[in-house]
Design an enzyme around this catalytic site. Structure first.
Site, short mmCIF file in Angstrom:
data_model
loop_
_atom_site.label_atom_id
_atom_site.label_comp_id
_atom_site.label_asym_id
_atom_site.label_seq_id
_atom_site.Cartn_x
_atom_site.Cartn_y
_atom_site.Cartn_z
N ASP A 45 51.07 42.07 51.91
CA ASP A 45 50.30 41.18 52.78
C ASP A 45 51.09 39.91 53.06
O ASP A 45 51.31 39.09 52.18
CB ASP A 45 48.98 40.79 52.09
N TYR A 96 53.61 32.23 56.56
CA TYR A 96 54.33 32.23 55.28
C TYR A 96 55.85 32.11 55.46
O TYR A 96 56.57 31.89 54.49
CB TYR A 96 54.01 33.50 54.46
N LYS A 139 49.67 38.34 60.15
CA LYS A 139 48.54 37.60 60.72
C LYS A 139 49.03 36.62 61.78
O LYS A 139 50.13 36.08 61.66
CB LYS A 139 47.81 36.80 59.63
N HIS A 190 44.22 35.00 61.47
CA HIS A 190 44.32 34.37 60.15
C HIS A 190 43.09 33.51 59.82
O HIS A 190 42.58 33.54 58.70
CB HIS A 190 45.60 33.52 60.11
N LEU A 217 42.98 35.60 42.06
CA LEU A 217 43.02 34.98 40.73
C LEU A 217 42.66 33.49 40.83
O LEU A 217 42.93 32.71 39.92
CB LEU A 217 44.43 35.12 40.13
N ILE A 231 44.90 41.50 46.73
CA ILE A 231 46.33 41.26 46.96
C ILE A 231 46.87 40.12 46.11
O ILE A 231 47.31 39.09 46.64
CB ILE A 231 46.57 40.98 48.47
N LYS A 271 49.23 37.64 44.21
CA LYS A 271 50.62 37.24 44.49
C LYS A 271 51.34 36.91 43.18
O LYS A 271 50.80 36.20 42.33
CB LYS A 271 50.62 36.01 45.39
N SER A 272 52.54 37.39 43.04
CA SER A 272 53.45 36.84 42.03
C SER A 272 54.87 37.03 42.52
O SER A 272 55.19 37.97 43.23
CB SER A 272 53.29 37.50 40.67
N VAL A 273 55.72 36.10 42.09
CA VAL A 273 57.13 36.18 42.42
C VAL A 273 57.91 36.70 41.20
O VAL A 273 59.10 36.95 41.28
CB VAL A 273 57.62 34.80 42.91
N ARG A 297 55.10 39.93 36.04
CA ARG A 297 53.71 39.78 36.51
C ARG A 297 53.39 40.75 37.65
O ARG A 297 52.27 41.24 37.75
CB ARG A 297 53.46 38.35 36.96
N ASN A 328 50.25 43.12 37.09
CA ASN A 328 49.10 43.11 38.00
C ASN A 328 48.79 44.49 38.57
O ASN A 328 47.72 44.70 39.16
CB ASN A 328 49.33 42.10 39.14
P1 NDP Z 1 46.45 34.35 43.65
O1 NDP Z 1 45.01 34.22 43.28
O2 NDP Z 1 47.02 35.70 43.89
O3 NDP Z 1 47.28 33.61 42.51
C1 NDP Z 1 48.66 33.47 42.56
C2 NDP Z 1 49.06 32.53 41.43
O4 NDP Z 1 48.80 33.16 40.18
C3 NDP Z 1 50.53 32.22 41.48
O5 NDP Z 1 50.68 30.90 41.00
C4 NDP Z 1 51.13 33.21 40.47
O6 NDP Z 1 52.30 32.66 39.90
C5 NDP Z 1 50.03 33.33 39.46
N1 NDP Z 1 49.97 34.66 38.84
C6 NDP Z 1 49.96 35.87 39.46
N2 NDP Z 1 49.88 36.87 38.58
C7 NDP Z 1 49.84 36.30 37.36
C8 NDP Z 1 49.76 36.84 36.05
N3 NDP Z 1 49.70 38.14 35.82
N4 NDP Z 1 49.74 35.96 35.00
C9 NDP Z 1 49.79 34.62 35.21
N5 NDP Z 1 49.86 34.07 36.45
C10 NDP Z 1 49.89 34.90 37.51
O7 NDP Z 1 46.71 33.36 44.89
P2 NDP Z 1 47.26 33.44 46.38
O8 NDP Z 1 46.73 32.22 47.04
O9 NDP Z 1 48.70 33.67 46.44
O10 NDP Z 1 46.51 34.69 47.04
C11 NDP Z 1 47.05 36.01 47.05
C12 NDP Z 1 47.48 36.41 48.45
O11 NDP Z 1 46.38 36.33 49.36
C13 NDP Z 1 48.52 35.49 49.08
O12 NDP Z 1 49.80 35.66 48.54
C14 NDP Z 1 48.39 35.87 50.52
O13 NDP Z 1 49.06 37.10 50.78
C15 NDP Z 1 46.89 36.01 50.66
N6 NDP Z 1 46.25 34.76 51.13
C16 NDP Z 1 45.61 34.78 52.33
C17 NDP Z 1 44.99 33.67 52.82
C18 NDP Z 1 44.29 33.73 54.13
O14 NDP Z 1 43.91 32.68 54.65
N7 NDP Z 1 44.10 34.90 54.70
C19 NDP Z 1 45.01 32.38 52.10
C20 NDP Z 1 45.68 32.45 50.82
C21 NDP Z 1 46.24 33.60 50.36
P3 NDP Z 1 53.78 33.27 40.05
O15 NDP Z 1 54.01 33.66 41.47
O16 NDP Z 1 54.65 32.13 39.58
O17 NDP Z 1 53.84 34.44 39.10
#
Ligand code: NDP
Length: 275
Positions: free
Chosen positions: A47, A52, A77, A110, A192, A230, A232-234, A238, A242
């Site tokens: 996604d 982005y 989007k 979006h 999350l 969906i 997200k992690s980099v 993780r 996930n």
């Molecule tokens: P998430 O709820 O997915 O949380 C991501 C955060 O949690 C990051 O800081 C990540 O850190 C951390 N994290 C992920 N997995 C773990 C784990 N197993 N243990 C500990 N920490 C973890 O937030 P997002 O806002 O990124 O939402 C997910 C996706 O939704 C986005 O990436 C995007 O694709 C979409 N989105 C869409 C929006 C919209 O308006 N349509 C708005 C916002 C998001 P790290 O990366 O450092 O591991």
């Protein structure tokens, strides 16, 4: 290889892997590695969004994976400043070019950006993009039910997905019920709560019972609600963690306990207030 994600049917006859990788805030230079890692792990759904600024990296990761394009579900989007019949089409063409793909699986508006009042024009552009075969499916994101009412009344076809902020603190019960009644799948962004849920003692107790992490319990909660999800992690570990959510299930007591976390808290903006 992990247990694969369930595949959910969309109302237009296509289907979507229920669990995907979100890539918001992953820099373009790191996106290819994250996407390739996810695909190696077993993810088949990515996604992204024009906002982005990592569509190029996402496309490179898909190409580098060696996995057949037809096996991967790609969402992008259109951003709020590109609403309009011609403008949305141009924005789409630019996204497709950056991704280096011939089509996307899902194209979303979006945000409704209601003060601009052009999301119906954007929707008409999406309908044309779909008719031209360039997006297999089309949907919306951050649409309240009153925005969806207009799209359903005035559009030619219905959105297949509504992607909204959704997590145990904000379970979006009314939106999910509306979506379900109209054949629209609900997709959870910030599943999350951007990590804010991960220090919950209540969730830690449930996680301990199953030998899982809090993140895995929350992702499993989404799976059991029927959400597309969906996280997200980099980070490689993780991204793998996930995806390890298909070898356990939450019981009714767990679900009732998680329901007590609801407090209406948004991590992002209210869709009526973002233009
Ligand atoms: P998430 O709820 O997915 O949380 C991501 C955060 O949690 C990051 O800081 C990540 O850190 C951390 N994290 C992920 N997995 C773990 C784990 N197993 N243990 C500990 N920490 C973890 O937030 P997002 O806002 O990124 O939402 C997910 C996706 O939704 C986005 O990436 C995007 O694709 C979409 N989105 C869409 C929006 C919209 O308006 N349509 C708005 C916002 C998001 P790290 O990366 O450092 O591991």
């Amino acid at each position: 290889m992990s247990i694969p994600s369930p595949i959910l049917p969309l109302s237009d006859g296509h289907s979507i892997p229920q669990l995907g990788l979100g890539v918001y805030k992953i820099p373009d230079a790191d996106a290819a590695t994250a996407v390739r890692l996810a695909l190696e792990t077993g993810y088949r759904h990515i996604d992204t969004a024009a906002l982005y600024e990592n569509e190029r990296g996402v496309g490179q990761g898909i190409a580098a994976s060696g996995i057949d394009r037809s096996e991967i579900f790609v969402t992008t989007k259109v951003w709020n400043d590109r609403h309009g019949i011609d403008e949305t089409r141009r924005a789409f063409d630019e996204s497709l070019d950056r991704l280096g793909l011939d089509y996307v699986d899902l194209y979303l508006i979006h945000w409704p950006a209601p003060k601009q009042g052009r999301y119906l024009e954007a929707w008409r552009a999406l309908e044309k993009i779909r008719a031209d075969g360039l997006a297999r499916s089309i949907g919306v994101s951050n649409f309240h039910t009153h925005h969806l009412d207009r799209v359903l009344a005035e559009g030619e076809i219905a959105p297949v997905i509504n992607q909204v902020e959704l997590h145990p603190r904000l379970p979006q019960t009314a939106v999910r019920a509306y979506d379900a009644a109209h054949g629209i799948l609900t997709e959870a962004w910030s599943p999350l709560a951007r990590g804010r849920l991960l220090d919950s003692q209540l969730l830690a107790g449930i996680a301990e019972k199953y030998g899982k992490s809090v993140a895995q319990v929350v992702i499993r909660w989404h799976i059991e609600l029927g959400n597309v999800v969906i996280p997200k992690s980099v980070h490689a570990e993780r991204i793998r963690e996930n995806f390890e959510v298909f070898d356990f299930a939450l019981d009714a007591n767990d679900l009732a306990a998680i329901a007590t976390l609801e407090n209406g808290e948004r991590t992002g903006r209210d869709p009526d207030d973002l233009d």
